[in-house]
Scaffold this active site. Structure first.
Site, mmCIF file in Angstrom:
data_model
loop_
_atom_site.group_PDB
_atom_site.id
_atom_site.type_symbol
_atom_site.label_atom_id
_atom_site.label_comp_id
_atom_site.label_asym_id
_atom_site.label_seq_id
_atom_site.Cartn_x
_atom_site.Cartn_y
_atom_site.Cartn_z
ATOM 1 N N CYS A 27 0.841 -1.202 0.000
ATOM 2 C CA CYS A 27 0.000 0.000 0.000
ATOM 3 C C CYS A 27 0.877 1.254 0.000
ATOM 4 C CB CYS A 27 -0.908 -0.016 1.230
ATOM 5 S SG CYS A 27 -1.571 1.600 1.647
ATOM 6 N N CYS B 75 0.774 3.352 3.162
ATOM 7 C CA CYS B 75 1.576 2.767 4.249
ATOM 8 C C CYS B 75 3.057 3.071 3.988
ATOM 9 C CB CYS B 75 1.373 1.256 4.316
ATOM 10 S SG CYS B 75 -0.321 0.760 4.621
#
Ligand code: SF4
Length: 367
Positions: free
Chosen positions: A287, A290
């Site tokens: 991600c 992230c």
């Protein structure tokens, strides 16, 4: 033409490409391009992408510009079937959950590709000072690195950026001096103007691109219209579509962080009376949001090392996702939870600001 004025560049572009070139107009201060084109006294074409999600002020401004210059803007609309499929399957605001690329692809990039297939060159209002990560190196004229023109194939489209070297304040001085109409959103603090749900005013001192897709990483803020600005090695990383080994690489690696297994986080969540508070990020290594907060989260863990607060991570994608959604308040990645000392339930970090100071303020408020 690196040192030529915007007017000279515009004149050369129109002279060279005639009816096969058009100005891409977004409804913001790139109206300066239309003014420069008018000043050349050459005929010119203007097109705009009507995504269906623009502010009412922008539609009004399009109308004003058409009347002011006596032109018909060539509007490009998204494919109705594609928009329908997107909003029926994912709702009207999916970009807040999984990033703006998919919606931008349907509403902007594909219509733009269609527009450019009818041209040999286009003119944009991109400037070097607009984006810290992606626009610092744009040249005045280039072979378009991403799109094709009417002849097809690499090199079939030329991209002109007449104001690449001009600073924002000089554009505004020019607009004022020439009495050019401007989008009324600028008076409300908007600098960058795009779709209504994805654009917001910025505060004095904030960079203008902070008003676009503010919930995403600063370096990834290209909607796809100018994606050649992002270096290729960054694309794979930002899109989370790198090679397999890169995808397998874990993130948030630090000796100050505890990696929680499923059993570990179940135990932690089940404790009624914890001895110490825990901060835990629910993440997926692929991600990009992230990845974007990795530095600040690791730094936070370092700062909290030795304190009573424990910092952990739990990989919540794949087969853990359903459990994390049901039991750990997982909405989108990353989700940050604080398990307070004397309370059974975890508190979800509500903000999209993921810098060290904001996260620390959250911890200090609840520890
Ligand atoms: Fe969709 Fe936002 Fe992109 Fe507009 S800017 S096309 S609303 S994601």
């Amino acid at each position: 033409m690196g040192h030529a004025s915007p007017l000279e560049i515009m004149d050369r572009a129109l002279e060279k490409f005639g009816n096969d070139i058009a100005i891409a107009f977004s409804g913001a201060e790139d109206v300066a391009l239309i003014e420069y084109a008018k000043l050349t006294s050459r005929p010119f074409r203007v097109f705009s992408l009507d995504t269906g999600r623009l502010n009412p002020e922008t539609y009004q401004f399009f109308d004003t510009v058409e009347k002011h210059y006596g032109i018909n803007i060539e509007y490009m609309l998204p494919d109705a079937v594609e928009v329908q499929a997107l909003v029926r399957s994912k709702g009207l605001f999916s970009f807040y959950e999984d990033g703006h690329q998919e919606c931008c692809r349907v509403r902007k990039v594909r219509p733009l590709r269609r527009a450019l297939k009818g041209l040999r060159a286009w003119i944009t209002g991109q400037r070097k000072d607009q984006s810290p990560g992606t626009r610092a190196e744009i040249p005045v004229v280039q072979v378009d690195p991403s799109f094709e023109g009417m002849d097809g194939g690499v090199g079939s489209l030329v991209k002109w950026n007449p104001v690449a070297n001009v600073e924002g304040r000089d554009i505004w001085n020019f607009l004022q001096a020439m009495n050019v109409p401007v989008n009324s959103l600028h008076l409300q603090g908007y600098i960058s103007i795009g779709c209504e749900p994805c654009t917001r005013p910025v505060l004095p001192g904030q960079h203008e691109r902070e008003g676009r897709w503010w919930w995403e990483d600063a370096k990834a803020k290209e909607c796809g219209l100018h994606k050649g600005n992002i270096r290729q090695e960054e694309v794979a990383q930002l899109n989370g579509n790198g090679n397999e080994s890169a995808m397998d690489n874990d993130i948030f690696n630090s000796q100050n962080l505890v990696t929680l297994s499923r059993a570990g986080i179940e135990n932690l969540a089940g404790l009624k009376n914890r001895r110490e508070p825990w901060l835990v990020v629910l993440y997926a290594p692929w991600c990009r949001f992230c990845q974007a907060m990795e530095g600040s989260y690791v730094e936070l863990a370092e700062k909290l090392a030795g304190s009573e607060v424990k910092v952990g991570k739990f990989r919540a994608d794949g087969e853990q996702k359903a459990y994390a959604q049901q039991e750990l308040q997982l909405g989108s990645f990353p989700t940050i939870l604080l398990f307070p000392k004397h309370s059974a339930s975890a508190v979800k970090y509500p903000s999209e600001k993921r810098d060290v100071d904001s996260l620390m303020a959250f911890v200090n408020a609840l520890r």
